[in-house]
Scaffold this motif. Structure first.
Motif, PDB file in Angstrom:
ATOM      1  N   THR A 249       0.831  -1.210   0.000  1.00 44.19           N
ATOM      2  CA  THR A 249       0.000   0.000   0.000  1.00 44.19           C
ATOM      3  C   THR A 249       0.861   1.252   0.000  1.00 44.19           C
ATOM      4  O   THR A 249       0.606   2.202  -0.758  1.00 44.19           O
ATOM      5  CB  THR A 249      -0.928   0.005   1.224  1.00 44.19           C
ATOM      6  OG1 THR A 249      -1.747  -1.161   1.204  1.00 44.19           O
ATOM      7  CG2 THR A 249      -1.820   1.236   1.216  1.00 44.19           C
ATOM      8  N   LEU A 252       2.422   1.725  -3.388  1.00 47.38           N
ATOM      9  CA  LEU A 252       1.480   2.295  -4.351  1.00 47.38           C
ATOM     10  C   LEU A 252       1.241   3.777  -4.079  1.00 47.38           C
ATOM     11  O   LEU A 252       1.055   4.564  -5.014  1.00 47.38           O
ATOM     12  CB  LEU A 252       0.157   1.526  -4.299  1.00 47.38           C
ATOM     13  CG  LEU A 252       0.220   0.063  -4.746  1.00 47.38           C
ATOM     14  CD1 LEU A 252      -1.126  -0.609  -4.566  1.00 47.38           C
ATOM     15  CD2 LEU A 252       0.691  -0.043  -6.193  1.00 47.38           C
ATOM     16  N   TYR A 253       1.275   4.155  -2.812  1.00 50.09           N
ATOM     17  CA  TYR A 253       1.143   5.581  -2.484  1.00 50.09           C
ATOM     18  C   TYR A 253       2.317   6.375  -3.040  1.00 50.09           C
ATOM     19  O   TYR A 253       2.137   7.467  -3.605  1.00 50.09           O
ATOM     20  CB  TYR A 253       1.052   5.752  -0.969  1.00 50.09           C
ATOM     21  CG  TYR A 253       1.365   7.158  -0.498  1.00 50.09           C
ATOM     22  CD1 TYR A 253       0.472   8.196  -0.714  1.00 50.09           C
ATOM     23  CD2 TYR A 253       2.561   7.450   0.156  1.00 50.09           C
ATOM     24  CE1 TYR A 253       0.754   9.488  -0.305  1.00 50.09           C
ATOM     25  CE2 TYR A 253       2.855   8.731   0.570  1.00 50.09           C
ATOM     26  CZ  TYR A 253       1.949   9.745   0.340  1.00 50.09           C
ATOM     27  OH  TYR A 253       2.242  11.022   0.746  1.00 50.09           O
ATOM     28  N   LEU A 255       4.009   5.656  -5.600  1.00 49.37           N
ATOM     29  CA  LEU A 255       3.873   5.697  -7.048  1.00 49.37           C
ATOM     30  C   LEU A 255       2.760   6.636  -7.498  1.00 49.37           C
ATOM     31  O   LEU A 255       2.604   6.892  -8.694  1.00 49.37           O
ATOM     32  CB  LEU A 255       3.608   4.288  -7.601  1.00 49.37           C
ATOM     33  CG  LEU A 255       4.768   3.286  -7.549  1.00 49.37           C
ATOM     34  CD1 LEU A 255       4.330   1.949  -8.119  1.00 49.37           C
ATOM     35  CD2 LEU A 255       5.992   3.804  -8.297  1.00 49.37           C
ATOM     36  N   VAL A 257      -0.442   5.957  -7.005  1.00 48.96           N
ATOM     37  CA  VAL A 257      -1.636   5.175  -7.301  1.00 48.96           C
ATOM     38  C   VAL A 257      -2.669   5.314  -6.191  1.00 48.96           C
ATOM     39  O   VAL A 257      -3.878   5.411  -6.447  1.00 48.96           O
ATOM     40  CB  VAL A 257      -1.268   3.691  -7.513  1.00 48.96           C
ATOM     41  CG1 VAL A 257      -2.521   2.849  -7.761  1.00 48.96           C
ATOM     42  CG2 VAL A 257      -0.291   3.559  -8.670  1.00 48.96           C
ATOM     43  N   VAL A 258      -2.217   5.329  -4.947  1.00 50.19           N
ATOM     44  CA  VAL A 258      -3.100   5.447  -3.779  1.00 50.19           C
ATOM     45  C   VAL A 258      -3.106   6.895  -3.313  1.00 50.19           C
ATOM     46  O   VAL A 258      -2.049   7.524  -3.178  1.00 50.19           O
ATOM     47  CB  VAL A 258      -2.629   4.511  -2.638  1.00 50.19           C
ATOM     48  CG1 VAL A 258      -3.461   4.742  -1.380  1.00 50.19           C
ATOM     49  CG2 VAL A 258      -2.731   3.063  -3.087  1.00 50.19           C
TER      50      VAL A 258
END
Length: 331
Positions: A249, A252-253, A255, A257-258
């Protein structure tokens, strides 16, 4: 000096000179976090006492690494205890230290990193003991393993000391001086170094060691080595299961994404709590899978009841090492 207002943000906030403190709200996940912290402190303390007991002068490389893992998990358990946060920092030495070390948080991520690298080293140590016994006797002596543990902590400090140089108190707030793009790049790098690469090494090392043992004829040494490997494999699987959600998670943050708001949501809080399980569960795995560990605890309890450390009627051998490996390394 600041004064309280009727704004909900400052409700129940205590003010001490230039500090503005926000008490712990004790949400459900913080209560569970405190419980896990207490369990981790007590459980890992038992492991440290067993490994570093004064009447146990003979410690194998496996003992040393498990003791080092317990120390790292013990410190991490202390650092995850919920504490009040700061809404406004004073522009003085103590404010800067709290911002850089506690709020960042440098201590917790450093000890967690040391725990991950130590667990990875344990997997490599078991592979070398099984697949390359000559190298094991040469490179994994107790003294060299102790040096490796020191190197692990030095590396962990170097990796996670960035907050000491890039986090500052600006207008009463603890802020990062790095650009957002570089901060995300660093987050991805940390994911690779502290999670992805260690997981690959741990899985490959354990599977390779197990495959090697299955190719050998049945002996007492093979049975004992398989037992230790199964215990370590459970520790590794527990690490992967408990740490993967929060690591992925946060990756992804970084990146993009989140969304940032997701980090403060209930799902992410659940992942945080699950990740803390990793730092308190290992002592229970040792107690369930390693009879020598249970006997060592019983020996220490009997020594303490006798109020003496010179429990001469017990031979304090290494706890997690195999007798055959121990004898070979002593030669």
């Amino acid at each position: 000096m600041f004064t309280t207002t009727t704004n909900d943000y400052f409700y129940n906030i205590s003010i001490n000179d230039e500090w503005i403190w926000v008490p712990v709200p004790w949400a459900w996940w913080q209560v569970i976090q405190l419980i896990f912290a207490i369990i981790g402190i007590m459980g890992n303390m038992v492991v440290m006492v067993v490994i570093f007991w004064p009447k146990r002068p003979r410690r194998s490389s496996t003992d040393t690494l498990i003791g080092a893992l317990a120390v790292a998990d013990f410190l991490t358990s202390i650092f995850i205890i919920p504490h009040p946060t700061v809404a406004r920092y004073p522009d003085n030495t103590w404010g800067k230290i709290f911002c850089k070390v506690v709020q960042c948080p440098t201590f917790r991520v450093t000890s967690a990193c040391a725990s991950i690298i130590t667990l990875t080293t344990m997997s490599v140590e078991r592979l070398v003991a099984v697949r390359f016994p000559f190298w094991f006797r040469r490179f994994f002596s107790p003294n060299r393993t102790s040096v490796a543990v020191i190197a692990i902590w030095v590396l962990s400090v170097l990796i996670n000391s960035w907050g000491l140089y890039t986090v500052h108190v600006v207008n009463g707030e603890c802020v990062h001086s790095l650009p957002v793009g570089f901060h995300r790049f660093y987050g991805v790098l940390i994911f690779l170094v502290q999670y992805a690469l260690p997981v690959v090494v741990m899985i490959v090392a354990n599977l390779w060691a197990i495959f090697t043992l299955r190719q050998r004829r049945a002996t007492a040494l093979r049975k004992a080595q398989t037992h230790i490997l199964h215990m370590l494999l459970i520790v590794v699987i527990t690490f992967v299961v408990t740490r993967t959600p929060i690591q992925v998670t946060f990756f992804l943050y970084n990146l993009g994404v989140v969304d940032f708001k997701y980090i403060f949501g209930p799902t992410y809080s659940s992942f945080v709590v699950l990740g803390f399980v990793n730092f308190c569960i290992n002592p229970f795995i040792y107690a369930a899978k390693v009879p020598n560990f249970r006997r060592a605890v019983d020996d220490i309890k009997r020594s303490l009841r006798a109020c003496r450390l010179d429990h001469d009627d017990h031979d304090f051998h290494p706890v997690f090492a195999l007798k055959q490996e121990d004898e070979e390394c002593a030669q």
